[in-house]
Structure formats: structure tokens, C-alpha cells
Design a protein around this motif. Sequence first.
Motif, short mmCIF file in Angstrom:
data_model
loop_
_atom_site.label_atom_id
_atom_site.label_comp_id
_atom_site.label_asym_id
_atom_site.label_seq_id
_atom_site.Cartn_x
_atom_site.Cartn_y
_atom_site.Cartn_z
N PRO A 56 0.85 -1.20 0.00
CA PRO A 56 0.00 0.00 0.00
C PRO A 56 0.89 1.25 0.00
O PRO A 56 1.80 1.35 0.81
CB PRO A 56 -0.78 -0.10 1.32
CG PRO A 56 -0.62 -1.51 1.78
CD PRO A 56 0.68 -1.99 1.23
N LEU A 57 0.63 2.16 -0.95
CA LEU A 57 1.49 3.34 -1.08
C LEU A 57 0.81 4.37 -1.98
O LEU A 57 0.42 4.05 -3.11
CB LEU A 57 2.84 2.93 -1.70
CG LEU A 57 3.93 3.99 -1.85
CD1 LEU A 57 4.39 4.51 -0.49
CD2 LEU A 57 5.13 3.42 -2.63
N SER A 58 0.67 5.60 -1.47
CA SER A 58 0.13 6.66 -2.33
C SER A 58 1.31 7.38 -2.97
O SER A 58 2.41 7.38 -2.43
CB SER A 58 -0.70 7.65 -1.52
OG SER A 58 0.14 8.49 -0.75
N VAL A 59 1.07 8.02 -4.11
CA VAL A 59 2.15 8.75 -4.77
C VAL A 59 2.59 9.93 -3.89
O VAL A 59 3.77 10.30 -3.88
CB VAL A 59 1.77 9.20 -6.21
CG1 VAL A 59 0.66 10.26 -6.19
CG2 VAL A 59 3.00 9.72 -6.95
N ALA A 60 1.67 10.48 -3.10
CA ALA A 60 2.03 11.59 -2.21
C ALA A 60 3.05 11.12 -1.18
O ALA A 60 4.08 11.77 -0.94
CB ALA A 60 0.78 12.13 -1.52
N GLU A 61 2.76 9.96 -0.58
CA GLU A 61 3.66 9.38 0.44
C GLU A 61 5.02 9.05 -0.19
O GLU A 61 6.07 9.29 0.39
CB GLU A 61 2.99 8.10 0.97
CG GLU A 61 3.54 7.55 2.24
CD GLU A 61 2.90 6.19 2.55
OE1 GLU A 61 3.60 5.37 3.17
OE2 GLU A 61 1.73 5.94 2.16
#
Length: 555
Positions: free
Chosen positions: A38-43
Motif C-alpha cells: 500500500p502506497l500513495s504517490v504523495a507518500e
Amino acid sequence: MAETNPKRSMDPNTGFCYQTGIYSSLNAPIPLPPTNQPLSVAEYCISLLHSTSTSGATTFVVNATTGQTLTYSQFVSQVRSLAYCLQKRYSLSQNDVAFILSPPSLHIPVLYFALMSLGIIVSPANPLGSNSEIAHQIQLSKPAIAFATSQTSHKIPSLKRGTILLDSPEFLSLLTQSNIDNNTIKPVKVNQSDLAAILYSSGTTGRVKGVMMTHRNLIAMMAAIHHSNTTEGNVSDKPPQSVTFFTVPLFHVFGFFMLLGAVLSADTVVLMERFEFEEMLRAVEKYKITDMPVSPPLVVAFVKSDLTKKYDLSSLQMLGCGGAPLGQEVARQFNEKFPNVLLVQGYGLTETTGGATRVIGPEEAARYGTVGRLSENMEAKIVDPVTGEALPPGQRGELWLRGPIVMKGYVGDEKATAETLDSEGWLKTGDICYFDSEGFVYIVDRLKELIKYKAYQVPPAELEHLLHSHPEIADAAVIPYPDEEAGQIPMAYVVRNPGSSITEAQVMDFIARQVAPYKKIRRVAFINSIPKSPAGKILRRELVNHSVSGGLSKL
């Protein structure tokens, strides 16, 4: 993949495999985070920002119009504060869409990052869009909430969670909640396969479409930027701190991915609320700009304008040109006038999250006319539009692309998605291209009928539809007309109704009232009938030839 080892019979010069008909990138693959992480581009971007040696006091964004600035530490704390408030006060949930209609400002990057970190889908549109264009975009993306300014909010219908004005005290208070740390924000599990953004494009045909971009698409794009910073950056004399002036809008894919890339690179970004050439030159001198993403008309302006002599542009090191093909002659003239500025081209679509090919370094930049080689992790085919056969180097056909940056599809339009993306993940670009004997890509023409005005896409069908609605117009066709400054301008061929004496100015004015400025018709010719195929399809090529030959050949 068709083979277990596609590199086995790959030509090392071109990347072409004669068994599969597939071109692979000549660059080594870039490792990406595991898909199930799980990973957002923001993070992803903020974690890379924290890993750079930049101090939080480094300036992140400057608004050249107002002189306001935002440091990296202010940016990160505002993103946290806004994310917390959006979660707490507005009960926005994951996969909700947020529609954004605003000129560039310091708030836009904060807004993008806060929304994406919560798994909310960002959907920015052109603030100059007409009411009907905005209505169509909203119909596609079905937003729960909108962010606008007091100038643009009247274009937005009432939404479930309302519209927040970015220039209101209410919004400013959302950015400055104190005592917020990571524990205060309810963690959101964002999967890489979740949608991060819906950007608007004309696709390969017809009306505006909403391009669905996943976090994975954007992370793959960011990984490529991070890789080039850490490898190519060492080769050139790129300063550790780049200062990038944004001439491209933040709602356009070019500006969108460049903004995310600036964060992970810890660059300084200079924005301008309304673009003006001399103001830009002044900003280059004042802020010692090193890099600029540009479209071809701006390169033409640099070449032709004497205003460039008035300002100290010696800090400029690189212009990255995209959005439309750049003429070889213009590139040559630019290099003569600015020998110390590297002018490089790239190629991509909204549907490929931006750059699918790029030119690297001075040696490749000296090959005028190419848009570079395939980017890392990308594959391509050149397909004969008639036979469907995959073609080897030196032969022209439609460019198909496959890789982790290729969009998920068009929102709410399964038919257009199926026409553009095949079952094996190939994106049909609609551009006629070829690879040369060293793996460089050249764009020749477009299968699609889009007019490229500056870096904007103008679909002729949309303008024809409007022209047909005029009571004095019997028939109409819109074509691209070559223009040195804009690349192409929309030109209309109009068949008047019997007894009508509608003028060129009236036709142009009728359209101008209904569309964004870049879609205006800028040239009109009257004609007795529109040439069409037996199936009723407009024979645009005939009209294009007619317009270029000055109308001497009678239709």
C-alpha cells in the motif's frame, strides 16, 4: 509477455525483437515498489523528499505574481493540516473525487498532496474552460467536492460536499491547524492500483475524456525522475538545487507530473498566475531559473523575441519541450541563440502519465527532430494501420505503448477505453511514428484528427458540433491550419445556408463565446460543400491540402 526472455533476440541498437515485433527500452529497468505494497504517490514523493539532504527552510514554491513563498517544511505541515481537516470536517472518504478549478497558486500543490495522501481522487480542470466544458467534465468525474476560487466557482454546480474557495479565510484556516502529527490523522490504506487522478484529455478522438491515473502510474513516473536525478544528474553539471519555472498549467499532465517530481527532487518551483512572456523573462532573471518545461510556441518566442536581450538569462540550463512536435529549424535557431541552454524533447500523452520517450544529454539533443528513446520500463510497437502488422525500424506506423505509466482507462467510457487499450495492455496512441537504426523515435503525423494549439488538444468534432448548431450554417468542417507561433490553429470551412451572409467575424465570435480561449476558431473559409467519403466521413486531408495551397486548387 509473449516470451519468457524478451531480451533474447533484441537488437541492442534499436531494442527491437524480430520474433515479437516489440521494441523494449534500451535503458535498464528501474525497480518499482512491490505492487501489493500500500502506497500513495504523495507518500512516495514525500518519503524521497525527506531522504534528500535538503533543509526544510529550502523554498518549495514561489508565486512570481504576488511574491509569496512556501518552504518545504511549511508545505509538509500544511499538507498534514489540510488532510486532517478534510478527514475530520468534510467527511470525505477514500475514492471520492475532488474537482479543482483554479489558476496556479501556492495552495494547489498542498491540495494535490493532501487529497492524494487520503486516497481522494484529484481532478483538476482548466479554469478558463467554458460553463458547458466544465459541466461535461463534472458529468464524467462525478465529484463529491470542488475546490475553486471566487472567480471560478460560479461555473460549478452544487455538489454533495459543496465547493471550498481557495481564496477564503475558511480554506486558509484548514492549512494552519497546530498540534497535528502523523498520529492525529486516521491512517488511510491507499493501494497503488487505486485511482490518484482524473485528468482531462481528448483521447485519440472526439470529445474530452477523463483519463484515470492510478497511484502506480504516477509512482512509476516519479521513480523514473528519481532515477534520472541520481544517475543522469551526476553526469551533467546540474546544480544540487534546481529552480524550475512552470510555464505549463498544473491541470495539464505535463505540469501535474513535473510538480510531483519537483517535490521528490526538492527543487524550487516558480509559478505565475497568468502567463506573460516578458514577466517570465523577468522571473528567470530574478529567481535565477535553471530549468523550464515548455511547449514549442514558447521555444519560437525565445528564438524570435528581442525581449530576451533585455534580461539576464544566464542561469538557464535546460528547457524540456513537450506537448507537441518541435520543428527542427526552430530547435537549430534556439541552439544558435542560446548555445549554453540544453533544449531536449520528450513525448507522452495524458494517457501515458506524461513522458513515454525522452532525450537525455547534449549528444542526443543534437539529433534534431527526435523525441528521444523509449523511457525505462516501457515497450512499444509500430503497427501498420491497415494490416495490423508490427513493423521493424525505419518503417512508419501507429505507435502503441505498454508499461506501468499507461492509464487505467477513460472514466465512464468503456467504449473509448476498449478502442484505445487492447486486452494485452497496449495503448494505441493515434500517432504515426518510426524508430531509427539507433532506437530514436520520430513523430511523423497523427492518425487522430486533434488539432494541437500550443500544447492544448482541440477536437475538431466538438467545434463542428457547435458550428452545426448555428441557424445560418448548413455544414462545417474544422481542420488544423499551420501556424508558426501556435503550431496549429483551428480553421473552419463553412457552408452557408441559402440566403445567409454570415461573415468570418460572426462565425469566430459565435464559437469564441462558447469555448475556452485555446479552442477558438482563428480562420474561416466559405465553401460550397464539404468533401466527404461515401460513408459521410469528412475528407479532412483534402481540406488541409486546399488550405495550405491557398485555396488555388478548386474543391
